[in-house]
Design a protein around this motif. Structure first.
Motif, PDB file in Angstrom:
ATOM      1  N   LEU A   1       0.780  -1.455  -0.231  1.00 44.07           N
ATOM      2  CA  LEU A   1      -0.341  -0.106  -0.070  1.00 44.07           C
ATOM      3  C   LEU A   1       0.787   1.438   0.164  1.00 44.07           C
ATOM      4  O   LEU A   1       0.988   2.167  -0.880  1.00 44.07           O
ATOM      5  CB  LEU A   1      -1.283   0.648   1.993  1.00 44.07           C
ATOM      6  CG  LEU A   1      -2.004  -0.870   1.315  1.00 44.07           C
ATOM      7  CD1 LEU A   1      -2.849  -1.366   2.421  1.00 44.07           C
ATOM      8  CD2 LEU A   1      -3.041  -0.949   0.052  1.00 44.07           C
ATOM      9  N   ASP A   2       1.859   1.150   0.663  1.00 42.36           N
ATOM     10  CA  ASP A   2       2.704   2.085   1.122  1.00 42.36           C
ATOM     11  C   ASP A   2       3.483   2.671   0.058  1.00 42.36           C
ATOM     12  O   ASP A   2       3.270   3.508  -1.117  1.00 42.36           O
ATOM     13  CB  ASP A   2       3.724   2.078   2.121  1.00 42.36           C
ATOM     14  CG  ASP A   2       5.433   3.154   1.912  1.00 42.36           C
ATOM     15  OD1 ASP A   2       4.116   4.251   2.786  1.00 42.36           O
ATOM     16  OD2 ASP A   2       6.142   2.915   0.982  1.00 42.36           O
ATOM     17  N   ARG A   3       3.732   1.627  -1.342  1.00 50.58           N
ATOM     18  CA  ARG A   3       4.315   1.506  -2.450  1.00 50.58           C
ATOM     19  C   ARG A   3       3.416   1.993  -3.943  1.00 50.58           C
ATOM     20  O   ARG A   3       3.997   3.464  -4.008  1.00 50.58           O
ATOM     21  CB  ARG A   3       4.887   0.171  -3.133  1.00 50.58           C
ATOM     22  CG  ARG A   3       5.987   0.171  -4.167  1.00 50.58           C
ATOM     23  CD  ARG A   3       6.235  -0.935  -5.055  1.00 50.58           C
ATOM     24  NE  ARG A   3       4.870  -1.862  -5.404  1.00 50.58           N
ATOM     25  CZ  ARG A   3       4.676  -1.846  -6.401  1.00 50.58           C
ATOM     26  NH1 ARG A   3       5.007  -0.694  -6.900  1.00 50.58           N
ATOM     27  NH2 ARG A   3       3.497  -2.371  -6.846  1.00 50.58           N
ATOM     28  N   LEU A   4       2.129   2.116  -3.424  1.00 48.31           N
ATOM     29  CA  LEU A   4       1.489   2.258  -4.708  1.00 48.31           C
ATOM     30  C   LEU A   4       1.833   3.511  -4.071  1.00 48.31           C
ATOM     31  O   LEU A   4       1.053   4.354  -5.107  1.00 48.31           O
ATOM     32  CB  LEU A   4       0.150   1.314  -4.226  1.00 48.31           C
ATOM     33  CG  LEU A   4       0.392   0.426  -4.795  1.00 48.31           C
ATOM     34  CD1 LEU A   4      -0.935  -0.553  -4.131  1.00 48.31           C
ATOM     35  CD2 LEU A   4       0.152  -0.356  -6.179  1.00 48.31           C
ATOM     36  N   CYS A   5       0.978   3.943  -3.073  1.00 48.98           N
ATOM     37  CA  CYS A   5       0.737   5.720  -2.661  1.00 48.98           C
ATOM     38  C   CYS A   5       1.964   6.427  -3.454  1.00 48.98           C
ATOM     39  O   CYS A   5       1.892   7.566  -3.565  1.00 48.98           O
ATOM     40  CB  CYS A   5       0.466   5.446  -1.087  1.00 48.98           C
ATOM     41  SG  CYS A   5      -1.444   5.276  -1.089  1.00 48.98           S
TER      42      CYS A   5
ATOM     43  N   LYS B   1       8.713   6.154   6.067  1.00 52.45           N
ATOM     44  CA  LYS B   1       7.725   5.017   5.060  1.00 52.45           C
ATOM     45  C   LYS B   1       7.273   6.325   4.436  1.00 52.45           C
ATOM     46  O   LYS B   1       7.213   7.480   5.233  1.00 52.45           O
ATOM     47  CB  LYS B   1       7.157   4.198   5.154  1.00 52.45           C
ATOM     48  CG  LYS B   1       7.363   2.704   5.374  1.00 52.45           C
ATOM     49  CD  LYS B   1       8.020   2.459   4.190  1.00 52.45           C
ATOM     50  CE  LYS B   1       9.159   0.719   4.524  1.00 52.45           C
ATOM     51  NZ  LYS B   1       9.307  -0.061   3.205  1.00 52.45           N
ATOM     52  N   SER B   2       6.670   6.558   3.446  1.00 53.12           N
ATOM     53  CA  SER B   2       5.577   7.505   2.658  1.00 53.12           C
ATOM     54  C   SER B   2       4.008   7.663   3.320  1.00 53.12           C
ATOM     55  O   SER B   2       3.923   8.697   3.109  1.00 53.12           O
ATOM     56  CB  SER B   2       5.518   7.478   0.573  1.00 53.12           C
ATOM     57  OG  SER B   2       7.055   7.387   1.092  1.00 53.12           O
ATOM     58  N   ILE B   3       3.173   7.394   3.733  1.00 56.07           N
ATOM     59  CA  ILE B   3       2.150   6.211   4.346  1.00 56.07           C
ATOM     60  C   ILE B   3       2.228   6.177   5.750  1.00 56.07           C
ATOM     61  O   ILE B   3       3.040   5.624   6.128  1.00 56.07           O
ATOM     62  CB  ILE B   3       1.308   6.460   3.655  1.00 56.07           C
ATOM     63  CG1 ILE B   3       1.444   4.999   3.577  1.00 56.07           C
ATOM     64  CG2 ILE B   3       1.518   6.286   2.185  1.00 56.07           C
ATOM     65  CD1 ILE B   3       0.529   4.055   2.746  1.00 56.07           C
ATOM     66  N   CYS B   4       1.124   6.522   6.565  1.00 56.42           N
ATOM     67  CA  CYS B   4       0.918   5.374   7.825  1.00 56.42           C
ATOM     68  C   CYS B   4       0.119   4.927   8.306  1.00 56.42           C
ATOM     69  O   CYS B   4      -0.895   5.397   7.200  1.00 56.42           O
ATOM     70  CB  CYS B   4       0.789   7.353   9.184  1.00 56.42           C
ATOM     71  SG  CYS B   4       1.758   7.996   9.000  1.00 56.42           S
TER      72      CYS B   4
ATOM     73  N   ILE C   1       3.650   2.283  10.619  1.00 49.81           N
ATOM     74  CA  ILE C   1       4.916   1.752   9.751  1.00 49.81           C
ATOM     75  C   ILE C   1       4.291   1.146   8.434  1.00 49.81           C
ATOM     76  O   ILE C   1       5.087  -0.591   9.190  1.00 49.81           O
ATOM     77  CB  ILE C   1       6.567   1.739  10.579  1.00 49.81           C
ATOM     78  CG1 ILE C   1       7.173   2.848  11.372  1.00 49.81           C
ATOM     79  CG2 ILE C   1       7.221   1.752   8.745  1.00 49.81           C
ATOM     80  CD1 ILE C   1       8.545   2.474  12.284  1.00 49.81           C
ATOM     81  N   PRO C   2       4.211   1.135   7.120  1.00 44.49           N
ATOM     82  CA  PRO C   2       4.061   0.135   6.735  1.00 44.49           C
ATOM     83  C   PRO C   2       5.320  -0.744   6.980  1.00 44.49           C
ATOM     84  O   PRO C   2       6.941  -0.496   6.465  1.00 44.49           O
ATOM     85  CB  PRO C   2       3.898   0.848   5.576  1.00 44.49           C
ATOM     86  CG  PRO C   2       3.500   2.387   5.438  1.00 44.49           C
ATOM     87  CD  PRO C   2       4.468   2.573   6.946  1.00 44.49           C
ATOM     88  N   GLY C   3       5.157  -2.186   6.007  1.00 47.61           N
ATOM     89  CA  GLY C   3       5.762  -2.654   6.275  1.00 47.61           C
ATOM     90  C   GLY C   3       5.375  -4.495   5.408  1.00 47.61           C
ATOM     91  O   GLY C   3       4.700  -4.549   4.655  1.00 47.61           O
ATOM     92  N   ASP C   4       5.937  -5.713   6.791  1.00 54.22           N
ATOM     93  CA  ASP C   4       5.225  -7.172   5.359  1.00 54.22           C
ATOM     94  C   ASP C   4       3.735  -7.639   6.366  1.00 54.22           C
ATOM     95  O   ASP C   4       3.055  -8.818   5.818  1.00 54.22           O
ATOM     96  CB  ASP C   4       6.601  -8.248   6.859  1.00 54.22           C
ATOM     97  CG  ASP C   4       7.454  -7.544   5.676  1.00 54.22           C
ATOM     98  OD1 ASP C   4       7.753  -7.150   4.633  1.00 54.22           O
ATOM     99  OD2 ASP C   4       9.041  -8.590   6.666  1.00 54.22           O
TER     100      ASP C   4
END
Length: 277
Positions: free
Chosen positions: A42-46, A73-76, A87-90
């Motif tokens: 989701l973070d990568r897409l945003c 990261k770029s989003i929460c 923090i976005p992750g796995d």
């Protein structure tokens, strides 16, 4: 206390653009919030959408207030019992998970800040009700915004609605002034007493972003230095808009085509601008 900045007409125009772009990231990501996706995806897409489509800068990326490590990261992404700053992750979303996605973009130096709740698959009745009550809390707070009102009026109505519904209000985090600076004065508490704290004047811009827990209000910080969870592991929900104090009431700046409609009790009120220009 630092003074509260009153925005110029040029600032307000810039904040309208930044607010709309932040909300449009949430529109974009909504179809992807499904069981099986990771918060990192989701973070990568945003991130890609902000950088490559909008030409905006993701404000959280490497954001580093005093005493913190840079946010990586770029989003929460705050899932289930995470109150904020997840923090976005796995982490893979499962059916029934609830997630708050918090977006802040920078466009031409101005910050747009907004968050929404999403459900992966079918949420529980408890999760759905918590999200709905939190959404109503945010809008009740926004509905109190007008020149001459006080910040305490916002916090009071939010606290009353949450606690009447059997929920609790997180005290350690609050809304904030925003403009060319991500976080500035005033602090916008989501609890309090009417007629207290700063008086509102036209040109103020700040966020209203209540964090409401289904259990107790106490929180705990995770070892990454950012992620905040409920201490009793109960569900938490949050919604956020960025709002301008106008001459007659308020204008919500974080509007977009697919944003959820305000509650019916808001749509009937006067002096409010929530539609897209």
């Amino acid at each position: 206390m630092a003074s509260i900045s009153i925005k110029t007409d040029e600032d307000i125009r810039g904040m309208r653009v930044a607010g709309r772009l932040a909300a449009e990231v949430l529109d974009f990501i909504e179809p992807y919030v499904k069981p099986g996706i990771t918060t990192g995806e989701l973070d990568r897409l945003c991130h890609d959408y902000m950088i490559n489509v909008q030409g905006t800068v993701p404000a959280p990326l490497n954001y580093c207030p005093p005493g913190y490590t840079p946010f990586p990261k770029s989003i929460c992404t705050s899932v289930n019992d995470v109150v904020c700053h997840g923090i976005p992750g796995d982490k893979v979303l499962k059916n029934g998970d609830v997630i708050n996605i918090d977006i802040t973009v920078i466009k031409d130096g101005y910050h747009g800040d907004t968050s929404r709740m999403f459900f992966a698959g079918e949420p529980s009745i408890l999760a759905k009700r918590l999200s709905e009550i939190t959404y109503e809390c945010m809008w009740l707070g926004i509905s109190k915004i007008r020149p001459g009102a006080h910040l305490g009026d916002i916090g009071y109505v939010i606290q009353q609605h949450a606690e009447k519904s059997g929920y609790s209000v997180v005290r350690e985090f609050c809304g904030h002034g925003i403009g060319k600076v991500f976080h500035e004065e005033p602090q916008v508490l989501h609890y309090g007493r009417p007629g207290t704290l700063e008086k509102l004047v036209p040109g103020m811009i700040f966020t209203v972003e209540p964090m409401i827990n289904s259990g107790r209000r106490e929180i705990r910080e995770m070892g990454d230095g950012w992620t905040i969870k409920t201490k009793d592991r109960s569900l938490s929900a949050q919604w956020e808009h960025t709002v301008l104090v106008t001459e007659t009431g308020y204008e919500v700046l974080t509007v977009s085509p697919r944003m959820p409609a305000p509650p019916s009790f808001i749509q009937q009120s006067n002096g409010a601008t929530t539609t897209i220009a």
